[in-house]
Design a protein around this motif. Structure first.
Motif, PDB file in Angstrom:
ATOM      1  N   LEU A 408       0.834  -1.208   0.000  1.00  0.00           N
ATOM      2  CA  LEU A 408       0.000   0.000   0.000  1.00  0.00           C
ATOM      3  C   LEU A 408       0.870   1.260   0.000  1.00  0.00           C
ATOM      4  O   LEU A 408       0.562   2.245  -0.685  1.00  0.00           O
ATOM      5  N   LEU A 409       1.975   1.221   0.748  1.00  0.00           N
ATOM      6  CA  LEU A 409       2.883   2.363   0.775  1.00  0.00           C
ATOM      7  C   LEU A 409       3.484   2.610  -0.612  1.00  0.00           C
ATOM      8  O   LEU A 409       3.608   3.763  -1.055  1.00  0.00           O
ATOM      9  N   LYS A 410       3.801   1.555  -1.316  1.00  0.00           N
ATOM     10  CA  LYS A 410       4.349   1.679  -2.667  1.00  0.00           C
ATOM     11  C   LYS A 410       3.327   2.315  -3.608  1.00  0.00           C
ATOM     12  O   LYS A 410       3.671   3.180  -4.433  1.00  0.00           O
ATOM     13  N   GLY A 411       2.061   1.879  -3.487  1.00  0.00           N
ATOM     14  CA  GLY A 411       1.034   2.443  -4.358  1.00  0.00           C
ATOM     15  C   GLY A 411       0.744   3.898  -4.069  1.00  0.00           C
ATOM     16  O   GLY A 411       0.329   4.652  -4.954  1.00  0.00           O
ATOM     17  N   LEU A 412       0.986   4.320  -2.835  1.00  0.00           N
ATOM     18  CA  LEU A 412       0.687   5.698  -2.441  1.00  0.00           C
ATOM     19  C   LEU A 412       1.787   6.683  -2.836  1.00  0.00           C
ATOM     20  O   LEU A 412       1.617   7.896  -2.650  1.00  0.00           O
ATOM     21  N   ALA A 413       2.871   6.195  -3.375  1.00  0.00           N
ATOM     22  CA  ALA A 413       4.041   7.052  -3.631  1.00  0.00           C
ATOM     23  C   ALA A 413       3.674   8.301  -4.420  1.00  0.00           C
ATOM     24  O   ALA A 413       4.144   9.405  -4.114  1.00  0.00           O
ATOM     25  N   LYS A 416      -2.211  11.524  -5.013  1.00  0.00           N
ATOM     26  CA  LYS A 416      -2.481  12.871  -4.500  1.00  0.00           C
ATOM     27  C   LYS A 416      -3.942  13.058  -4.091  1.00  0.00           C
ATOM     28  O   LYS A 416      -4.331  14.160  -3.694  1.00  0.00           O
ATOM     29  N   THR A 417      -4.750  11.996  -4.167  1.00  0.00           N
ATOM     30  CA  THR A 417      -6.191  12.163  -3.923  1.00  0.00           C
ATOM     31  C   THR A 417      -6.679  11.481  -2.646  1.00  0.00           C
ATOM     32  O   THR A 417      -7.673  11.918  -2.061  1.00  0.00           O
ATOM     33  N   LEU A 418      -6.026  10.417  -2.199  1.00  0.00           N
ATOM     34  CA  LEU A 418      -6.496   9.701  -1.015  1.00  0.00           C
ATOM     35  C   LEU A 418      -6.248  10.539   0.246  1.00  0.00           C
ATOM     36  O   LEU A 418      -5.109  10.896   0.542  1.00  0.00           O
ATOM     37  N   THR A 419      -7.321  10.828   0.991  1.00  0.00           N
ATOM     38  CA  THR A 419      -7.193  11.652   2.194  1.00  0.00           C
ATOM     39  C   THR A 419      -7.514  10.873   3.474  1.00  0.00           C
ATOM     40  O   THR A 419      -7.331  11.405   4.567  1.00  0.00           O
ATOM     41  N   GLU A 420      -7.976   9.630   3.343  1.00  0.00           N
ATOM     42  CA  GLU A 420      -8.262   8.786   4.512  1.00  0.00           C
ATOM     43  C   GLU A 420      -7.908   7.340   4.184  1.00  0.00           C
ATOM     44  O   GLU A 420      -8.373   6.800   3.177  1.00  0.00           O
ATOM     45  N   LEU A 421      -7.081   6.722   5.041  1.00  0.00           N
ATOM     46  CA  LEU A 421      -6.746   5.307   4.906  1.00  0.00           C
ATOM     47  C   LEU A 421      -6.650   4.721   6.306  1.00  0.00           C
ATOM     48  O   LEU A 421      -5.693   4.985   7.037  1.00  0.00           O
ATOM     49  N   ASP A 422      -7.632   3.922   6.668  1.00  0.00           N
ATOM     50  CA  ASP A 422      -7.715   3.366   8.026  1.00  0.00           C
ATOM     51  C   ASP A 422      -7.069   1.981   8.041  1.00  0.00           C
ATOM     52  O   ASP A 422      -7.580   1.040   7.407  1.00  0.00           O
ATOM     53  N   LEU A 423      -5.971   1.859   8.765  1.00  0.00           N
ATOM     54  CA  LEU A 423      -5.241   0.584   8.869  1.00  0.00           C
ATOM     55  C   LEU A 423      -5.165   0.103  10.321  1.00  0.00           C
ATOM     56  O   LEU A 423      -4.285  -0.680  10.669  1.00  0.00           O
ATOM     57  N   ARG A 424      -6.085   0.528  11.149  1.00  0.00           N
ATOM     58  CA  ARG A 424      -6.085   0.084  12.541  1.00  0.00           C
ATOM     59  C   ARG A 424      -6.310  -1.427  12.621  1.00  0.00           C
ATOM     60  O   ARG A 424      -7.189  -1.975  11.954  1.00  0.00           O
ATOM     61  N   LEU A 435       4.587   6.175   7.773  1.00  0.00           N
ATOM     62  CA  LEU A 435       4.876   6.774   6.469  1.00  0.00           C
ATOM     63  C   LEU A 435       3.591   6.956   5.648  1.00  0.00           C
ATOM     64  O   LEU A 435       3.404   7.981   4.979  1.00  0.00           O
ATOM     65  N   ILE A 436       2.708   5.952   5.735  1.00  0.00           N
ATOM     66  CA  ILE A 436       1.427   6.060   5.028  1.00  0.00           C
ATOM     67  C   ILE A 436       0.615   7.231   5.585  1.00  0.00           C
ATOM     68  O   ILE A 436       0.023   8.011   4.825  1.00  0.00           O
ATOM     69  N   HIS A 437       0.609   7.336   6.889  1.00  0.00           N
ATOM     70  CA  HIS A 437      -0.135   8.429   7.525  1.00  0.00           C
ATOM     71  C   HIS A 437       0.384   9.787   7.070  1.00  0.00           C
ATOM     72  O   HIS A 437      -0.399  10.727   6.846  1.00  0.00           O
ATOM     73  N   GLY A 438       1.702   9.903   6.896  1.00  0.00           N
ATOM     74  CA  GLY A 438       2.278  11.166   6.440  1.00  0.00           C
ATOM     75  C   GLY A 438       1.815  11.546   5.047  1.00  0.00           C
ATOM     76  O   GLY A 438       1.494  12.712   4.774  1.00  0.00           O
ATOM     77  N   ILE A 439       1.776  10.557   4.144  1.00  0.00           N
ATOM     78  CA  ILE A 439       1.325  10.826   2.771  1.00  0.00           C
ATOM     79  C   ILE A 439      -0.146  11.230   2.755  1.00  0.00           C
ATOM     80  O   ILE A 439      -0.536  12.200   2.088  1.00  0.00           O
ATOM     81  N   ARG A 444      -4.500  15.369   2.442  1.00  0.00           N
ATOM     82  CA  ARG A 444      -5.647  16.019   3.077  1.00  0.00           C
ATOM     83  C   ARG A 444      -5.398  17.522   3.239  1.00  0.00           C
ATOM     84  O   ARG A 444      -6.297  18.335   3.011  1.00  0.00           O
ATOM     85  N   GLU A 445      -4.206  17.881   3.622  1.00  0.00           N
ATOM     86  CA  GLU A 445      -3.872  19.294   3.797  1.00  0.00           C
ATOM     87  C   GLU A 445      -3.894  20.026   2.452  1.00  0.00           C
ATOM     88  O   GLU A 445      -4.362  21.163   2.353  1.00  0.00           O
ATOM     89  N   ALA A 446      -3.403  19.371   1.417  1.00  0.00           N
ATOM     90  CA  ALA A 446      -3.417  19.979   0.079  1.00  0.00           C
ATOM     91  C   ALA A 446      -4.852  20.192  -0.398  1.00  0.00           C
ATOM     92  O   ALA A 446      -5.163  21.218  -1.017  1.00  0.00           O
ATOM     93  N   ALA A 447      -5.718  19.214  -0.105  1.00  0.00           N
ATOM     94  CA  ALA A 447      -7.129  19.349  -0.494  1.00  0.00           C
ATOM     95  C   ALA A 447      -7.793  20.492   0.263  1.00  0.00           C
ATOM     96  O   ALA A 447      -8.602  21.239  -0.296  1.00  0.00           O
TER      97      ALA A 447
END
Length: 460
Positions: A408-413, A416-424, A435-439, A444-447
């Motif tokens: 998932l981290l590789k796909g997020l590289a 620019k559109t995903l603003t929520e990804l819950d991996l709990r 790292l995923i949370h940072g992306i 989200r901040e850009a949006a």
């Protein structure tokens, strides 16, 4: 008694205060009138004739409701004096003043949030009044006219109905009376006959402004009288409801939850909803829908204008998820899909992921608690790299593992559109999750900044 002389009146013996009569020196009588002064008395306390008339109109409003013939300022004075116990046949289509309906609501219910009713107290009163009648309607006991007579009075105001219980008919268990404890086929059929609920068809098809319908077939607070039959959504119930919803042409939101809806019933409902002109949201959460039911819903997705589908907590496995994925691949309107608490596993998760490689409408996807693992994450790695529509994905309570998180981290590289990804509780490595949370946070901040720079303007 001797009268004093005329020149000696100043030394006369004082007479009792304000005698009704007294005599002069010449023997003639005169009358003295005393007016007792009341400092609180004033002409202002005498009501004007207009006020007396308005009081009379309010007092006799039930017999002669002439509100519309009065000037606006006089109408308000009459309405302020009206009792909230007046028959609805008198007030429903005559009294439009919100203050009156606010009094009706506040006197009847402790909690009144008018914001849930478009800010209209009158709408709140009629929606909740109708809901209460339906919640306590007992088939074969309550007179159906109680509901039908209300339609002309409330049809202009009812836009949403939330009915969280349907009472079954009252009946006597013949087995208990005869002390026959055997469960036979005839007994089951007899029970089925007696558990049908109120038919909503005549009601909801007569409400032209109805846009939301939330239903739960069950009984609240049954206590020690609990029986499974109290929670039966029968075939006849389903048939009646399907026909009613099909004819309710302005319906936008339909929720049928916690009602033991199975595959056969959802097939019937889906057929009747397939070409509905306005339906945008369908909530079937907490039911008994399996793969065959999901297949019917897959067709519904591709042949309707549906935007939101909630199938949380059903029994959908990979075959049903594959059918939903096929519908998703063909859909151009669905923006939210909730499959939380099902059994889609990796075969179903991969199918949904592949559908999202071509789908350009879905924005929110919930796949929490579906026994997903690394193969699903691998497909979604491709989705995150290519899809530019998805903004929210929930993978919580799955088994993606260390490799799944890295995929998932590789796909997020470059996403620019995903603003929520819950991996709990998805068994993802802590560093990868960070790292995923940072992306995602950066997206989200850009949006947010983009929305501030280019605010949406409403047409004048």
């Amino acid at each position: 008694m001797q009268q004093p002389a005329a020149g000696d009146r100043s030394r006369a013996i004082p007479s009792p205060p304000c005698p009704p009569q007294a005599s002069l020196v010449d023997g003639s009588l005169y009358t003295r009138r005393c007016i007792t002064e009341d400092p609180s008395w004033s002409l202002v306390t005498v009501p004007h004739l207009t006020e007396l008339c308005l009081q009379h109109i309010a007092h006799n409003f039930e017999k002669n409701p002439i509100l519309n013939y009065l000037m606006p300022e006089h109408q308000k004075k009459v309405v302020d004096r009206l009792s909230t116990n007046l028959p609805l046949t008198v007030t429903a289509n005559i009294v439009s003043h919100e203050d009156y309906w606010k009094r009706c609501c506040m006197e009847r219910w402790q909690v009144c949030d008018v914001s849930n009713y478009g800010g209209s107290w009158k709408r709140m009163f009629f929606e909740r009044h109708l809901e209460n009648i339906l919640k306590f309607f007992i088939p074969n006991t309550t007179n159906p006219e109680e509901v039908l007579e209300l339609i002309p009075l409330c049809k202009a105001y009812v836009q949403k109905l939330e009915i969280d219980q349907f009472l079954p008919p009252l009946w006597v268990d013949q087995r208990k009376e005869s002390n026959d404890l055997s469960d036979t086929e005839d007994d089951a059929e007899l029970g089925e006959v007696y558990t049908h609920h109120y038919d909503l068809k005549d009601l909801i098809t007569s409400l032209p402004h109805l846009q939301e319908l939330h239903l739960t077939y069950g009984v609240k607070s049954c206590g020690m009288n609990f029986e499974w039959s109290l929670f039966n959504f029968t075939e006849l119930d389903c048939s009646n409801l399907a026909a009613a919803v099909k004819m309710c042409r302005n319906l936008k939101v339909f929720k049928l939850t916690q009602s033991k809806v199975d595959d056969d019933k959802i097939k019937l409902l889906a057929r009747n909803l397939q070409h509905h002109p306005c339906l945008l949201e369908l909530d079937l959460s907490h039911n008994l829908i399996r793969d065959h039911g999901a297949q019917a819903l897959g067709k519904l997705i591709s042949h309707s204008k549906l935007e939101t589908l909630n199938l949380c907590n059903n029994q959908i496995c990979h075959a049903g998820a594959q059918a939903l994925a096929q519908g998703l691949a063909e859909s151009s309107t669905l923006t939210s899909l909730n499959l939380r608490l099902n059994f889609v596993e990796d075969k179903g998760g991969e199918a949904i992921g592949r559908a999202l490689l071509t789908n350009t409408s879905l924005k929110s996807l919930h796949l929490g608690s579906n026994n997903l693992s690394e193969p699903t994450a691998a497909v979604f790695s491709q989705v995150l790299a290519q899809n530019t529509t998805l903004t929210s994905i929930n993978f919580s309570c799955n088994h993606l593992g260390l490799d799944g998180g890295k995929q998932l981290l590789k796909g997020l590289a470059n996403n620019k559109t995903l603003t929520e990804l819950d991996l709990r509780h998805a068994e993802v490595e802590q560093e990868t999750d960070f790292l995923i949370h940072g992306i995602v946070w950066a997206n989200r901040e850009a949006a947010r900044l983009a929305s501030l720079q280019h605010p949406t303007t409403e047409p004048l």
